[in-house]
Scaffold this motif. Structure first.
Motif, PDB file in Angstrom:
ATOM      1  N   GLU A   1       3.604  -4.548   5.077  1.00  0.00           N
ATOM      2  CA  GLU A   1       2.477  -3.641   4.884  1.00  0.00           C
ATOM      3  C   GLU A   1       1.248  -4.483   4.607  1.00  0.00           C
TER       4      GLU A   1
ATOM      5  N   CYS B   1       2.280   3.225   2.061  1.00  0.00           N
ATOM      6  CA  CYS B   1       1.244   4.243   1.875  1.00  0.00           C
ATOM      7  C   CYS B   1       0.137   4.122   2.907  1.00  0.00           C
TER       8      CYS B   1
ATOM      9  N   TYR C   1      11.560   1.428  -7.007  1.00  0.00           N
ATOM     10  CA  TYR C   1      11.243   0.187  -7.715  1.00  0.00           C
ATOM     11  C   TYR C   1      11.695   0.412  -9.149  1.00  0.00           C
TER      12      TYR C   1
ATOM     13  N   GLU D   1      12.321   0.644   0.981  1.00  0.00           N
ATOM     14  CA  GLU D   1      11.554  -0.109  -0.013  1.00  0.00           C
ATOM     15  C   GLU D   1      12.351  -0.159  -1.294  1.00  0.00           C
TER      16      GLU D   1
HETATM   17  O1  AHR Z   1       5.466  -1.278  -1.315  1.00  0.00           O
HETATM   18  C1  AHR Z   1       4.285  -0.855  -1.889  1.00  0.00           C
HETATM   19  C2  AHR Z   1       4.132   0.668  -1.869  1.00  0.00           C
HETATM   20  O2  AHR Z   1       5.174   1.253  -2.567  1.00  0.00           O
HETATM   21  C3  AHR Z   1       4.199   1.293  -0.521  1.00  0.00           C
HETATM   22  O3  AHR Z   1       2.993   1.299   0.130  1.00  0.00           O
HETATM   23  C4  AHR Z   1       4.626   2.699  -0.819  1.00  0.00           C
HETATM   24  O4  AHR Z   1       5.331   3.282   0.244  1.00  0.00           O
HETATM   25  C5  AHR Z   1       5.420   2.566  -2.080  1.00  0.00           C
HETATM   26  O5  AHR Z   1       5.035   3.500  -3.030  1.00  0.00           O
END
Ligand code: AHR
Length: 628
Positions: A23, A228, A420, A447
């Motif tokens: 990204e 995002c 995360y 992710e």
């Molecule tokens: O990886 C960073 C961000 O984390 C990404 O843009 C999004 O998809 C997620 O919230």
């Protein structure tokens, strides 16, 4: 004790299981993977992209004895409709040249002694006999780092001028000065400097050390262009002029000759050149042997901007664009979009097999009604393509459950999951996929990361990946995120690969990913461990992850763990700059000895130092407390 059934056969592991998530966040592309050394080469930077910008960001007037003035202009003399602005130099003679110098990214332009650099510029002049143009690489004081390149611009129509510069010194503080001599009006656009050496020597190519590090992973797939970045702003539509289409990433803007591509104010708050566009992503995937995996928006923009388009024409336009994208990737060179791919240098198809529709689009029913239309259109025309749905930004919760329910009910082939979390969470959740329905949708873990770049994080991720692999019949694709971070522009951490202008280095998580990606087995060998693995020292003091705690104002927030102990509390007496650290939904920070995460969107920084007015925010916070 570990018992291995050497004759048994567990899940088959696909060669493509472990991939990378690219990204353009943390300046991953411009000033990073994209080898271009000139920042704001087309003078499109705008305060609307970022309040700190001017149209001359990274540029400064310079004189070698000549007089003149400099102005960025947006008028009918432009290079083309998408690349709207250009630089106008009014030259007034003197004993030398007058022009502009570019300071590149970070500290300056990185050049190495003996290496060659390709310069190019689009230019025109109204001076009948032409305008002499001098191109110099200098240090910040104007001392030369290379022999000057001399060009003669002729004619008042845009034309491209090129030349090569060999550096005679090594510096990370370089400046690129372009000056015109004599009098008259000299117009410049797309001022560019590329290292001669790019990854696989591709023109408009990628920075070698970064691309090499990605290639060394031998990733099974490349997911692009975000995150995002892809979905936010898609509701702004298409028909506004380029400079009004802020935050709306549209793949068709990113292909064709670079001087005809738009630039974009991207979700992460800076101007993005599209120098790396969809053609480059496909080409890079092919170069590194990775399956290309683009993600397009479903028009229910997630990432803190939950808003579904109600414009059927816009929705249809995006659906048609997605079909056109598949034709661009796979269609014959005689097809409309396949021809564009062939014209860019790749007549053969890129073999697209998977496409994601929606990134963290977390209004479940609104998303699903639109996703269903994309899916129907894609499957009708391209029945072999796997269309991937999404499950929002969390590992659990009502939105996640509803999205999974909808995906499952509609027999969607694969669902994208994102999370995360603390390293402790990863250690505790190794068995997450053991209970997933073997007959339901497959998982694309698009992710994930544990929340730091320490040894313990890498180890927790490795432990977790054994659980992904054990469930390789369900988890078909997995990518750590994000991939790249420029040390001077960090917006999100942790990250897999870090870099500045002169160096790059893999994090501990990079080594974990490399270990798994370069050693993909054919199938799982069933095994059993008779004890639970121990935890890692810095993590062992962590106590329970709290659930989301909600506060209607930031006047008083207290986050409590399952055992009732306080993980994080603040009464916010006065303005408190530390809350700025908690901003960014999904982004974890260490505050007061706890990993803290808020669900505020990246644009909704809660409180910044100097904020004087009280405001109310709906704020959700969760935390994991660390000992010591
Ligand atoms: O990886 C960073 C961000 O984390 C990404 O843009 C999004 O998809 C997620 O919230």
């Amino acid at each position: 004790t570990i018992t291995v059934d050497s004759t048994g056969r567990g899940a088959t592991i696909d060669r493509s299981m472990y991939g990378v998530f690219f990204e353009d966040i943390n300046r991953a592309a411009d000033g990073g993977l994209y080898a271009e050394l000139v920042q704001n080469r087309s003078f499109e930077y705008d305060p609307a992209d970022n309040a700190a910008y001017t149209s001359l960001t990274s540029w400064a007037p310079t004189s070698t004895g000549g007089a003149g003035s400099v102005q960025v202009v947006d008028d009918d003399g432009r290079l083309n409709e998408r690349n709207r602005r250009y630089l106008r130099l009014d030259l007034r003679g003197g004993n030398g040249g007058y022009g502009v110098a570019n300071a590149g990214y970070n500290s300056g332009i990185r050049v190495e002694n003996g290496k060659r650099y390709d310069f190019s510029v689009w230019a025109r002049t109204d001076r009948a006999e032409g305008t002499p143009v001098t191109v110099e690489l200098t240090d910040p004081a104007g001392q030369p780092l290379a022999d000057a390149l001399r060009l003669q611009v002729k004619g008042d129509r845009w034309a491209k001028y090129t030349g090569t510069i060999r550096s005679r010194a090594t510096s990370s503080l370089g400046r690129l000065a372009v000056t015109g001599g004599g009098t008259g009006t000299l117009r410049l656009d797309m001022v560019s400097l590329f290292p001669k050496d790019t990854f696989r020597n591709r023109p408009n190519g990628m920075r070698v050390d970064l691309a090499d590090k990605i290639a060394a992973l031998k990733p099974g797939f490349l997911r692009f262009p975000g995150g995002c970045l892809v979905n936010t702003g898609s509701h702004y539509g298409y028909d506004a002029p380029n400079f009004e289409r802020k935050r709306s990433y549209q793949w068709k803007d990113t292909i064709g000759p670079v001087e005809q591509r738009a630039t974009n104010a991207n979700f992460w708050g800076y101007n993005q050149s599209y120098g790396i566009g969809y053609y480059e992503y496909f080409q890079f995937s092919e170069d590194i042997g990775a399956m290309p995996l683009p993600v397009v928006p479903a028009l229910v923009t997630g990432c803190g901007q939950n808003r579904a388009t109600e414009d059927p024409a816009l929705l249809q336009r995006h659906i048609q664009d997605t079909l056109d994208l598949i034709e661009f990737a796979n269609g014959p060179a005689t097809s409309t979009w396949g021809r564009k791919r062939a014209e860019m240098g790749h007549p053969a198809p890129f073999n697209l097999t998977h496409i994601g529709v929606g990134n963290e689009e977390n209004l479940p029913d609104a998303f699903f009604s639109r996703f269903t239309q994309f899916r129907a259109a894609i499957e009708a025309k391209y029945p072999k393509i796997t269309v991937i749905g999404n499950s929002g930004p969390d590992d659990t919760g009502a939105t996640f459950d509803r999205l999974w329910e909808l995906n499952r009910g509609a027999k969607v082939g694969m669902v994208d999951e994102h999370y995360y979390n603390s390293p402790q969470w990863f250690l505790q959740n190794n068995q997450r996929y053991d209970s997933y329905d073997r007959n339901g949708p497959k998982v694309f873990l698009g992710e994930y990361a544990s929340l730091d770049n320490r040894w313990g994080n890498a180890l927790a991720e490795a432990a977790y990946m054994t659980g992904l692999e054990r469930n390789a019949d369900v988890v078909k694709l997995a990518s750590y995120a994000p991939l790249l971070a420029n040390t001077d522009y960090v917006q999100w951490r942790p990250d897999m690969i870090w870099f500045n202008n002169q160096a790059s280095w893999g994090s501990t998580s990079y080594e974990t990913q490399k270990l798994f990606m370069t050693n993909v087995g054919e199938h799982v060998v069933p095994s059993k461990a008779s004890a639970t693995p121990g935890t890692v020292a810095p993590i062992s003091g962590a106590i329970g992850l709290s659930t989301w705690a909600t506060s209607a104002s930031y006047d008083d927030v207290k986050v409590t763990a399952a055992d009732g102990s306080t993980l994080f509390a603040d009464d916010f007496s006065g303005n408190d700059a530390k809350w700025a650290k908690v901003a960014g939904r999904g982004s974890w920070s260490i505050v007061n000895g706890a990993y803290v995460q808020s669900d505020q969107g990246a644009e909704n920084t809660l409180v910044t130092a100097g904020d004087s007015a009280w405001q109310n925010y709906d704020l959700n916070v969760r935390a994991t407390k660390l000992a010591g």
